[in-house]
Design a protein around this motif. Structure first.
Motif, mmCIF file in Angstrom:
data_model
loop_
_atom_site.group_PDB
_atom_site.id
_atom_site.type_symbol
_atom_site.label_atom_id
_atom_site.label_comp_id
_atom_site.label_asym_id
_atom_site.label_seq_id
_atom_site.Cartn_x
_atom_site.Cartn_y
_atom_site.Cartn_z
ATOM 1 N N TRP B 272 0.863 -1.181 0.000
ATOM 2 C CA TRP B 272 0.000 0.000 0.000
ATOM 3 C C TRP B 272 0.894 1.224 0.000
ATOM 4 O O TRP B 272 1.623 1.463 0.966
ATOM 5 C CB TRP B 272 -0.929 -0.008 1.197
ATOM 6 C CG TRP B 272 -1.875 -1.176 1.166
ATOM 7 C CD1 TRP B 272 -1.577 -2.481 1.433
ATOM 8 C CD2 TRP B 272 -3.257 -1.149 0.799
ATOM 9 N NE1 TRP B 272 -2.680 -3.268 1.261
ATOM 10 C CE2 TRP B 272 -3.738 -2.478 0.888
ATOM 11 C CE3 TRP B 272 -4.145 -0.142 0.416
ATOM 12 C CZ2 TRP B 272 -5.049 -2.821 0.595
ATOM 13 C CZ3 TRP B 272 -5.451 -0.486 0.147
ATOM 14 C CH2 TRP B 272 -5.904 -1.809 0.228
ATOM 15 N N ALA B 273 0.877 1.972 -1.105
ATOM 16 C CA ALA B 273 1.776 3.122 -1.228
ATOM 17 C C ALA B 273 0.954 4.393 -1.381
ATOM 18 O O ALA B 273 -0.182 4.347 -1.850
ATOM 19 C CB ALA B 273 2.671 2.926 -2.452
ATOM 20 N N PRO B 274 1.526 5.543 -0.963
ATOM 21 C CA PRO B 274 0.798 6.792 -1.160
ATOM 22 C C PRO B 274 0.713 7.142 -2.652
ATOM 23 O O PRO B 274 1.521 6.672 -3.450
ATOM 24 C CB PRO B 274 1.604 7.823 -0.387
ATOM 25 C CG PRO B 274 2.845 7.162 0.063
ATOM 26 C CD PRO B 274 2.816 5.726 -0.297
ATOM 27 N N LEU B 275 -0.264 7.964 -2.992
ATOM 28 C CA LEU B 275 -0.578 8.230 -4.389
ATOM 29 C C LEU B 275 0.553 8.922 -5.155
ATOM 30 O O LEU B 275 0.803 8.625 -6.314
ATOM 31 C CB LEU B 275 -1.839 9.106 -4.428
ATOM 32 C CG LEU B 275 -2.663 9.120 -5.702
ATOM 33 C CD1 LEU B 275 -3.080 7.732 -6.095
ATOM 34 C CD2 LEU B 275 -3.904 9.990 -5.479
ATOM 35 N N HIS B 276 1.274 9.836 -4.492
ATOM 36 C CA HIS B 276 2.324 10.630 -5.153
ATOM 37 C C HIS B 276 1.839 11.195 -6.472
ATOM 38 O O HIS B 276 2.460 11.010 -7.516
ATOM 39 C CB HIS B 276 3.590 9.787 -5.414
ATOM 40 C CG HIS B 276 4.281 9.374 -4.150
ATOM 41 N ND1 HIS B 276 4.625 10.260 -3.158
ATOM 42 C CD2 HIS B 276 4.697 8.163 -3.710
ATOM 43 C CE1 HIS B 276 5.211 9.627 -2.166
ATOM 44 N NE2 HIS B 276 5.265 8.340 -2.462
ATOM 45 N N ALA B 277 0.682 11.864 -6.435
ATOM 46 C CA ALA B 277 0.109 12.390 -7.670
ATOM 47 C C ALA B 277 0.854 13.638 -8.101
ATOM 48 O O ALA B 277 0.922 14.611 -7.356
ATOM 49 C CB ALA B 277 -1.364 12.719 -7.450
#
Lengths: 114, 885
Positions: B272-277
Motif C-alpha cells: 500500500w503506497a501513497p498516491l504521489h500524484a
C-alpha cells in the motif's frame, strides 16, 4: 356456627415460622397441632398440606431440619428457624400487620370530624 | 434469590434418590403414629385413632405425593419421563429414527452452511470503524454507472463537499517487486494519505501515512499487508524502516496493516503506497480527462447517502460548466461502501439460501409425514393411554417430545455437517476469487449462525408438534380402540399426509427448474460468441521498468524482441502483444471524435486497445472488411486504426467507415487516424457484458512497456507457460511478469463464470437431493396407502379385479399427487425464476425445454417411486388379505 376457616393462601408459611419461633425446634405434627390450638381451633388444617409448605421453607433456607427424638421417644424430623427465616418472619409479620391495619380502617366505621 | 435457591434444590431433586423417598415415608409415618398416639390418649379405639390420623392428613399416599412433588419439578419430571419414553420409542425403530435424523441433519446442515456465507458477506459489518457511514464516491457516465474519478475532479469534490468528514481515493496498481529470484509483478494499491484514517484502520505495526505523504516530493514509503509481512518478511517486527525495491526504487516500509484488514476492491494488494500524484499535464493525475481513481468518503454525523449523492451531483454539474471539454456528461455516484463490495454477490447468495431453505423444507415435510404415518400406527397405543386416564394434552406432549428428540439429534449432526460443508465450500473457492471476496474468509459458526440454526430447530419443532397434535385432536380416541380401526383416520391421513407430499414435489420442481435454468445460463455463458478462439492461447502479463523502456523507441524495440524470441520457441504458432486481454473488462476507454463532423463536446466513449500486428490473427478474430496492421506501421508511418463492428454500426450507420478518420476529442494532430479495417466484435468485457465500441491501435504507434503476451501454440498451451516466463527474464531479468495462464483458464476462472458455475452446481446439488427426498416422500405415502388398503385390494381382487386394474388404482393415486405437485411447482418456479433475474443469462424464466425436462425427470422419478408399492399391491394374495382380519 360457621364452618372452620381454611388456611388462607400464603399465611401458612407465616404461621409455621411464628410457631417455630415461639416453640423452638418442633416436628411437623407438633407444628400442625400448635397452629390449630393457637387459632382456637378455628382453623381446619389439612395436615397433608403442611409438609410441602415445610419443604418449601426449607428449600428457601428459612428453616432447617434434622432427625431427632420426640417427647414420646419417637423418631421425628425437627424443624428449626434459621437466621434468614427469623428475618423473613419479622418482615412478613410487619407486612401482615400493616395489611390488616389498613383493612381494619376500611371495614370499621369512621368518625367524620366535620 | 430464595426462589432460585429453591429451584436449584428442586432441580437436583430430579435425580432419583431412594434415601429421600425413604425419609419422606418415614416422616409421614412418624406423623401418623404421633397423631394416633394422641388420639388413643383422647380415648379412641386403636382402629379409630389411626383412621382419624390418616383422614386428617388427607391420605398417606396423596400426602407423600404432594411432598414429593414439592421436592422436584413435576413438569420437568414429566418431560424427562416423556423423553425416556421417546428415546425408547426411537431406539425401537432405528430405521425410522436414522432416516429422520439424517434428513433433518442434511437439510439443516446445508441451510446453516449457506447461511454462514450469507452472514459473512451480507450481515456482518465490514471491519472498519462505523462502516455504515462509509460510502463509495465515483463519477458516473451514461455507459458506466460507477465510473472512475479523475484526480483533479477528486480535489474539487473534496474541497467543495459538505457531507463528508473526509474523502480519499485509491487505485489498484501492479508493482514490479525485485526479489532474489527475479522481478515479480505484485498487486499493490496507491492511496491518498488519509485513506486508512477514513476507513478507521490503524496499522498493527509502525505508522499510518502522514498528511502530505502522498505529494510527489515526499520520500517513497510503503505499508505491507499482514499476509505479505508474514510471507515475504517472515513476520519480522524489525521490518519497519527497512527498504523494499518496487518499480526499481527503494521504498521505506513504514507500517504493517492488521491481520483482519481487508479491502475487497483491491483484493489481493500486497503493498500500500501513497498516491504521489504529480499534477503535470503528462501524467494521468494532471489531466481531468484521465479517470484512474476510485473514491471513499466518510459521511458526517446525520448525513445520508441520498444527501451525499445529491451534493456530489451538484458539484459534478458545477464542474461540467466550469470544464466543459473534459467534464461534459460526468455525473456522480455515491453508494454505501458495503453495497459496492457485496452488491454483486448478494443475488447469488440469496438464491442459494432460498434453495437451501426449500431443501430444508422438503426434509422437514418428509420427516413430518413419516411422523404422521407413525402416529397412525400408534392409534391403539394412544387410545389405550387415553382410556387409562392420560389427558389429550399429555398425549400431545408425548408427540412433541418425540419430535424434539429427532430435532435435537438432527441439529447436532446438522451443525457438524454445516461446519464441514463450510470448510469444504471455502476451500473450493480459488485463492484469486477469495482475494476479491475477502469477507468470505470470516465465514464459520458464530453467534448469528447458531441463532439461525436455533430458529430453524424451533420452526421444525413447531411443525413436528403441530402435525401429530392436529391429527390427535381431530380423531376420536374411542375409534382407536375399536378392533380393526377402520374409522375415518385413513381418510384423514390421505387428506393430510398426501398434501404434504404434493408440497414436497412442488418444491422439488422449483429447485429442479432453478437448477436447470442456472445450468443452461452457465452453458450459454460459456458458449457465447467471443469473437475469437480462446483454445490454445497462453497469456502472460509483462511490465518492463520505465527506467529502461519508457521511451517510445525503446518500448517498440522491446516489443519486437519479445515477439521474435517467443516466436522461435518450439510449438509456438504465432505471438502477439496487447494492452488489455479480451474477456477481462470494458474500460481503458478513450474519447474519439470525427474530424469531418460537427462536434458539441460530447464524449464518444470507446474501448481503447493497443495491439501488435499479429494480434487479430493470433487470437483468430474475424476480419469483416479492410486489413489488419503491418508490423512496419510505427510512428514514422501515417496513423491507422482497426474498429469493431459495434463502433462501425453505432457511428457509421449506412456509411463505409473504411478510409474515414477519427481523432482524439482534443484534436491532437498526432491522434488523427485512418480506419483501415473492421473486425467482428471481440468480447472485451466479462462474459455476460455488453459489447462496447472499440478502437484497436497499432502497438508500434502507441508503445508502452506494460502489455500482455498472447501466444497461440500447436500443443497444449498450459505446458509453455513456464518457458514464457523464463524467456522474458532472459531478455531482461528486471522485467516483471505475472498472471501466467491459458486463455481458457482465464475465462473459466473469471468471476462471472465462477459465480454462474458455482450457483449452477450448488442449486443442482440441492435439486438432486430435493428430487431424492421428494421421491422418497412419495414412495412413503403410496406405500403407506397400499398397506392401509390391503384389505380393500384383497376384496377387489376376490371380486374379480385384474392385477392391471390394481396397478392402475395405485398409480392413479400417485399420478394425481405428482400432477398436483408438478402443476403447483411449475407455477412457483416461474415466480422463483423471475426472482433470480440477473442470474439468468440467455434464458427466460419460462424456458420451455428446461421446464419440460424438469417435468419429465420428476414424472419418471415419481413413476419409479410409486411402481414399487403398486407392484406390491398387485401381488396381494386376496385370501391372505382377507384372512388378515
Amino acid at each position: 356456627m360457621r364452618d372452620k376457616t381454611d388456611v388462607w393462601q400464603g399465611t401458612l408459611a407465616l404461621m409455621i415460622l411464628k410457631t417455630i419461633e415461639t416453640m423452638g425446634p418442633l416436628h411437623g405434627y407438633g407444628i400442625a397441632r400448635r397452629i390449630e390450638q393457637t387459632s382456637g381451633n378455628l382453623i381446619s388444617l389439612n395436615y397433608g398440606t403442611l409438609y410441602p409448605a415445610l419443604l418449601k421453607l426449607e428449600q428457601e433456607g428459612s428453616i432447617a431440619s434434622e432427625w431427632g427424638v420426640s417427647e414420646n421417644n419417637r423418631k421425628a424430623k425437627f424443624y428449626r428457624l434459621t437466621r434468614s427465616g427469623r428475618k423473613q418472619l419479622h418482615q412478613e409479620a410487619q407486612d401482615w400487620e400493616q395489611t390488616t391495619a389498613i383493612l381494619a380502617r376500611f371495614l370499621s366505621p369512621t368518625e367524620d370530624p366535620a | 434469590m430464595k426462589r432460585l435457591r429453591a429451584w436449584m434444590l428442586r432441580l437436583t431433586g430430579l435425580f432419583p434418590n431412594p434415601q429421600r423417598h425413604q425419609e419422606i415415608a418415614d416422616e409421614i409415618e412418624s406423623h401418623v403414629q404421633m397423631h394416633t398416639e394422641d388420639n388413643l390418649r383422647s380415648g379412641m379405639t386403636p382402629e379409630q385413632a389411626r383412621r382419624d390420623a390418616i383422614l386428617k392428613l388427607g391420605g398417606v399416599e396423596s400426602a407423600k405425593q404432594a411432598y414429593r412433588e414439592r421436592s422436584t419439578l413435576p413438569y420437568l419430571e414429566t418431560f424427562l419421563q416423556d423423553l425416556r419414553f421417546a428415546i425408547r420409542q426411537h431406539a425401537k425403530n432405528p430405521g425410522f429414527t436414522c432416516t429422520a435424523i439424517l434428513m433433518l441433519a442434511l437439510g439443516l446442515g446445508i441451510s446453516v452452511a449457506i447461511f454462514g456465507f450469507v452472514d459473512a458477506a451480507l450481515l456482518k459489518p465490514l471491519p472498519y470503524r462505523e462502516p455504515s457511514r462509509l460510502v463509495n464516491v465515483t463519477e458516473r457516465i451514461a455507459m458506466i454507472p460507477r465510473a472512475r474519478l479523475s484526480y483533479l475532479d477528486y480535489l474539487d469534490w473534496r474541497k467543495l463537499n459538505t457531507v463528508f468528514s473526509s474523502m480519499d481515493v485509491f487505485t489498484g496498481d501492479g508493482l514490479a517487486l525485485s526479489t532474489p529470484t527475479g522481478t515479480q509483478l505484485v498487486a499493490g494499491t496507491r492511496v491518498s494519505d488519509g485513506f486508512f484514517r477514513t476507513l478507521g484502520v490503524t496499522p498493527m505495526l509502525g505508522r499510518d501515512f502522514y498528511a502530505g505523504e502522498d505529494s510527489p516530493g515526499a520520500p517513497p514509503t510503503v505499508m505491507l499487508s499482514y499476509a505479505t509481512w508474514q510471507k515475504r518478511f517472515g513476520g519480522n517486527r524489525e521490518v519497519i524502516g527497512q527498504t523494499v525495491t518496487l518499480n526499481q526504487a527503494a521504498n521505506t516500509i513504514i507500517g504493517v496493516l492488521p491481520q483482519n484488514f481487508q479491502f475487497a476492491p483491491t483484493g489481493g494488494a500486497e503493498f500500500w503506497a501513497p498516491l504521489h500524484a504529480s499534477a503535470t499535464s503528462s501524467s494521468c493525475e494532471g489531466r481531468r480527462s484521465c479517470h484512474n481513481l476510485d473514491g471513499i468518503g466518510r459521511l458526517k454525523e446525520g448525513a445520508s447517502v441520498q444527501a451525499a449523492l445529491a451534493e456530489a451531483t451538484t458539484i459534478a454539474r458545477q464542474l461540467e460548466l466550469q470544464y466543459p471539454d473534459t467534464n461534459q456528461g460526468q455525473g456522480a455516484s455515491v453508494m454505501l461502501l458495503s453495497e459496492m463490495i457485496v452488491g454483486g454477490v448478494r443475488p447469488i447468495l440469496l438464491v442459494l439460501l432460498g434453495g437451501a431453505g426449500l431443501l430444508l423444507l422438503i426434509a422437514c415435510l418428509n420427516v413430518a409425514s413419516l411422523l404422521l404415518v407413525r402416529s397412525e400406527s400408534r392409534k391403539r397405543e394412544m387410545a389405550v393411554r387415553s382410556a387409562l386416564g392420560a389427558s389429550r394434552g399429555r398425549l400431545i406432549l408425548q408427540f412433541v417430545t418425540e419430535g424434539l428428540v429427532l430435532i435435537a439429534g438432527g441439529t447436532v449432526l446438522g451443525m457438524a455437517f454445516a461446519e464441514w460443508a463450510m470448510q469444504l465450500l471455502a476451500r473450493l473457492i480459488p485463492a484469486d476469487m477469495l482475494a476479491e471476496m475477502p469477507y468470505l474468509q470470516d465465514s464459520g459458526i458464530n453467534l448469528h449462525v447458531m441463532a439461525f440454526a436455533g430458529a430453524i430447530a424451533l420452526l421444525a419443532a413447531a411443525l413436528f408438534s403441530i402435525t401429530p397434535a392436529l391429527r390427535l385432536a381431530m380423531t376420536e380416541m374411542r375409534e382407536g380402540l375399536a378392533e380393526g380401526g377402520r374409522g375415518s383416520a385413513g381418510t384423514l391421513w390421505r387428506r393430510f399426509g398426501a398434501n404434504l407430499v404434493v408440497v414436497e414435489l412442488a418444491i422439488a420442481v422449483v429447485l429442479l427448474a432453478g437448477a436447470g435454468l442456472l445450468s443452461k445460463s452457465f452453458y450459454r455463458l460459456l458458449h457465447i460468441d467471443l469473437g475469437f478462439q480462446p483454445d490454445h492461447l497462453a497469456t502472460l502479463q509483462i511490465a518492463a521498468p520505465d527506467s529502461t523502456y519508457a521511451k517510445d523507441d525503446q518500448a517498440v524495440a522491446l516489443a519486437r524482441q519479445v515477439i521474435s524470441r517467443i516466436s522461435s520457441l518450439p510449438g509456438v504458432q504465432s505471438v502477439a502483444l496487447g494492452s488489455v486481454l479480451p474477456v477481462s473488462f470494458n474500460g481503458n476507454t478513450t474519447w474519439i471524435r470525427f474530424p469531418d463532423r460537427p462536434y458539441h463536446g460530447e464524449h464518444n466513449e470507446v474501448n481503447e486497445r493497443d495491439v501488435s500486428s499479429e494480434y487479430f490473427t493470433t487470437i483468430k478474430a474475424r476480419l469483416l472488411r479492410g486489413r489488419y496492421f503491418a508490423d512496419a506501421e510505427d510512428a514514422s508511418k501515417p496513423g491507422v486504426v482497426v474498429i469493431n463492428q459495434t463502433l462501425a454500426r453505432q457511428y457509421f450507420p449506412g456509411q463505409d467507415p473504411l478510409g474515414k478518420k477519427i481523432v482524439h476529442y482534443d484534436l491532437d494532430p498526432k491522434s488523427m487516424r485512418e480506419i483501415i479495417g473492421i473486425v467482428d466484435d471481440i468480447k472485451e468485457g466479462p462474459l455476460d457484458s455488453e459489447i462496447w465500441p472499440a478502437v484497436y491501435y497499432p502497438l508500434n504507434q502507441a508503445p508502452t512497456p506494460y502489455f500482455t503476451l498472447v501466444v497461440r501454440t500447436s500443443q497444449a498451451e498450459q505446458s509453455i507457460l513456464p518457458t514464457l516466463v523464463s524467456t522474458i527474464h532472459q531478455i531482461d531479468p528486471n522485467i516483471g511478469t505475472s498472471d501466467e495462464a491459458t486463455m481458457t483458464q482465464r475465462i473459466n476462472d473469471s468471476q462471472t463464470a465462477y459465480l454462474h458455475r458455482s450457483s449452477a452446481w450448488l442449486v443442482g446439488g440441492f435439486a438432486s437431493l430435493a428430487l431424492l427426498l421428494g421421491a422418497v416422500g412419495l414412495y412413503g405415502v403410496i406405500a403407506y396407502s397400499v398397506s392401509q388398503r390391503t384389505r380393500e385390494i384383497g376384496v377387489r381382487m376376490a371380486l374379480g379385479a385384474q392385477r392391471g386394474s390394481v396397478y392402475r388404482l395405485i398409480l392413479t393415486e400417485a399420478g394425481w399427487l405428482t400432477a398436483g405437485g408438478i402443476t403447483i411447482g411449475l407455477g412457483c418456479s416461474l415466480v422463483a425464476a423471475s426472482l433470480m433475474g440477473k442470474l439468468l443469462f440467455g434464458v427466460h424464466a419460462w424456458d420451455v425445454s428446461t421446464l419440460a425436462a424438469v417435468v419429465m425427470v420428476l414424472a419418471a422419478s415419481a413413476l419409479l417411486a410409486s411402481y414399487v408399492p403398486a407392484h406390491r399391491a398387485a401381488s396381494v394374495n386376496p385370501l391372505e388379505a382377507l384372512r388378515a382380519e
